[in-house]
Design a protein around this motif. Structure first.
Motif, PDB file in Angstrom:
ATOM      1  N   LEU A   1       6.569  -0.779  -4.944  1.00 34.46           N
ATOM      2  CA  LEU A   1       7.326  -1.375  -3.843  1.00 34.46           C
ATOM      3  C   LEU A   1       7.359  -0.428  -2.639  1.00 34.46           C
ATOM      4  CD1 LEU A   1       9.130  -3.649  -2.757  1.00 34.46           C
ATOM      5  CD2 LEU A   1      11.090  -2.485  -3.805  1.00 34.46           C
ATOM      6  N   LEU A   2       7.585   0.850  -2.886  1.00 32.34           N
ATOM      7  CA  LEU A   2       7.584   1.839  -1.803  1.00 32.34           C
ATOM      8  C   LEU A   2       6.212   1.948  -1.148  1.00 32.34           C
ATOM      9  CD1 LEU A   2       9.747   4.698  -3.382  1.00 32.34           C
ATOM     10  CD2 LEU A   2      10.372   3.191  -1.477  1.00 32.34           C
ATOM     11  N   LEU A   3       5.161   1.838  -1.972  1.00 30.60           N
ATOM     12  CA  LEU A   3       3.800   1.882  -1.436  1.00 30.60           C
ATOM     13  C   LEU A   3       3.534   0.683  -0.533  1.00 30.60           C
ATOM     14  CD1 LEU A   3       1.037   3.220  -1.326  1.00 30.60           C
ATOM     15  CD2 LEU A   3       0.424   2.026  -3.454  1.00 30.60           C
ATOM     16  N   LEU A   4       4.034  -0.486  -0.925  1.00 34.23           N
ATOM     17  CA  LEU A   4       3.872  -1.687  -0.103  1.00 34.23           C
ATOM     18  C   LEU A   4       4.628  -1.553   1.217  1.00 34.23           C
ATOM     19  CD1 LEU A   4       4.254  -4.424  -2.871  1.00 34.23           C
ATOM     20  CD2 LEU A   4       2.206  -4.030  -1.487  1.00 34.23           C
ATOM     21  N   ILE A   5       5.836  -1.003   1.146  1.00 38.94           N
ATOM     22  CA  ILE A   5       6.633  -0.794   2.370  1.00 38.94           C
ATOM     23  C   ILE A   5       5.937   0.203   3.291  1.00 38.94           C
ATOM     24  CG2 ILE A   5       8.819   0.102   3.275  1.00 38.94           C
ATOM     25  CD1 ILE A   5      10.149  -0.930   0.695  1.00 38.94           C
ATOM     26  N   LEU A   6       5.425   1.292   2.705  1.00 40.71           N
ATOM     27  CA  LEU A   6       4.720   2.310   3.484  1.00 40.71           C
ATOM     28  C   LEU A   6       3.467   1.723   4.132  1.00 40.71           C
ATOM     29  CD1 LEU A   6       4.495   5.288   4.348  1.00 40.71           C
ATOM     30  CD2 LEU A   6       3.209   5.705   2.220  1.00 40.71           C
ATOM     31  N   SER A   7       2.773   0.886   3.403  1.00 41.18           N
ATOM     32  CA  SER A   7       1.571   0.234   3.931  1.00 41.18           C
ATOM     33  C   SER A   7       1.908  -0.620   5.148  1.00 41.18           C
ATOM     34  CB  SER A   7       0.918  -0.631   2.855  1.00 41.18           C
ATOM     35  OG  SER A   7       0.543   0.156   1.729  1.00 41.18           O
TER      36      SER A   7
END
Length: 450
Positions: A203-209
């Motif tokens: 989820l954090l990776l998606l937000i960062l993306s």
């Protein structure tokens, strides 16, 4: 200026009629209704055993040591419904950023009505079911099925104002937010914190993306399904929540504003106009490159969020939801059905949906208007509000979904299904007839009350 547009027989007789049907979102309620009727027919036919056994067929995914082995019914409710919740999440984000819920003044009434329409049904259900596993079903009558409700409004045509449809849609959106939170916090199994931690990392990776400017919907799909959804499926937190969370990470900004889009598109149109044609059915290489540039420009002028919502909505409406209805609405009617209708679970759901929704929506809305905290949408009156209160008692899809989460006992699930079907049928019929026979302008308008 005359121009030629070639329309083939397949366009005229198949593609165009199908597109017109699919593009009317309210027809989704009709398709859903037909699917539910088919499920009921099959569940009470000579093939009823085959119908029920079909959904219990086991499907395995994975490699040795890492195998997901679940029934077809489970894959539908945890997999296909995650896609439904993903689209719900996209709609919620769009409405919050620039829709009915973006303006607090416009949102306050449907949000408050949605909240009242969730609290009162749950409380009334608990009046009839105070102990045991039956108590877990308090979340069942909280939901409103927007597809069915809008389908009924579609049948009414111009007998109801457009503002009523917007009010009911905004109410259902607020209702969906509440349903997602209820499922997340109250209808989860034993939690695997390792899997939840892995899901949080995705989820954090998606937000960062999103923050870094990644706009590929395929990229978000791979991480959202292969990472976030899979981790939540293994964590114990219901996997459909992953669909909503993933949706909120989808970018909702454009790469080119309206002015820039118009200017560049004019430039491409001028280039295309001045490009020498080849006199053949195919376009020239130069024309092809210009058309590709125009398509890229159009893509940049749309948000990935809206592209996904627009592209996935027909799939969810005409495939996911009907399959869910076929798998979950089939109740075999027998001599025991009569006793199921008088069980406290069924009564609690019927009273919760029919009475609780009405009190919560009509009562809270009336109070807010009389206290001048909010006003009814223009063109909508007290009679329309009453009709909306009854239509909101159609809790079909979400109520069936929560029933499968709330109960492990098959008898309780059957009782819940009976209650949901009865309440949804009665509420939808009363709402339809009330609005149909009250087309005339009202003598009683809440907004004009002192």
């Amino acid at each position: 200026m005359k121009y030629r547009m070639r329309i083939t027989p397949i366009d005229k007789w198949v593609i165009q009629p199908v597109n017109r049907f699919v593009n009317k979102s309210t027809t989704g309620g009709i398709v859903l209704f037909v699917s539910a009727v088919i499920a009921l027919i099959l569940a009470n036919s000579p093939w009823k055993d085959a119908y029920h056994h079909f959904w219990e067929y086991n499907i395995k995914f994975g490699v040795e040591g890492y195998v997901l082995d679940k029934t077809l019914h489970h894959w539908i409710n945890d997999g296909l419904m995650a896609i439904f919740f993903f689209v719900v999440g996209l709609e919620l984000k769009r409405e919050i950023l620039g829709g009915e819920l973006s303006n607090p003044r416009n949102a306050i009434l449907p949000v408050a009505a949605g909240l009242g329409g969730m609290i009162f049904p749950a409380l009334l259900y608990l009046v009839f079911n105070t102990t045991g596993e039956a108590q877990n079903g308090w979340g069942i009558p909280m939901a409103t099925d927007i597809a069915f409700a809008l389908g009924v409004l579609f049948l009414l045509g111009d007998r109801v104002p457009a503002s009523l449809k917007l009010f009911l849609t905004a109410l259902a959106i607020a209702d969906d937010i509440g349903a997602v939170l209820v499922i997340a916090f109250f209808y989860t199994s034993n939690i695997s914190y390792v899997s939840l931690l892995v899901g949080s990392a995705f989820l954090l990776l998606l937000i960062l993306s999103n923050v870094l400017g990644v706009r590929s919907t395929i990229y978000y799909g791979i991480l959202g399904i292969g990472g976030l959804w899979m981790a939540f499926l293994l964590s114990g937190v219901h996997a459909t929540i992953a669909g909503v969370l993933a949706a909120f990470t989808i970018p909702a900004t454009v790469r080119i504003d309206e002015v820039g889009f118009v200017e560049k598109m004019k430039m491409y149109l001028e280039k295309f106009k001045n490009a020498d044609p080849n006199g053949a059915p195919t376009v020239t290489p130069k024309q092809l490159h210009i058309l590709e540039d125009m398509r890229t420009l159009s893509k940049l002028a749309m948000t990935p969020l809206q592209r996904l919502e627009h592209g996935m909505h027909p799939f969810v409406t005409y495939i996911v939801m009907p399959i869910f209805a076929l798998a979950n609405a089939g109740v075999t009617l027998s001599t025991e059905t009569a006793s199921s209708t008088t069980s406290f679970v069924a009564i609690g759901i019927i009273v919760g949906l029919l009475v609780g929704k009405f009190i919560g929506i009509v009562g809270v809305s009336s109070l807010m208007v009389k206290l001048k905290i909010a006003t009814l949408p223009e063109g909508m009156n007290f009679k329309h509000l009453i009709g909306a209160g009854f239509l909101a008692s159609i809790g079909f899809t979400m109520s069936l979904f929560v029933a499968n989460l709330a109960f492990k006992n098959n008898d309780l699930i059957q009782q819940a299904k009976i209650g949901i079907l009865i309440a949804s049928l009665i509420g939808g019929l009363i709402g339809f007839l009330f609005l149909y026979f009250n087309k005339s302008e009202p003598k009683y308008d809440l907004n004009e009350q002192e």
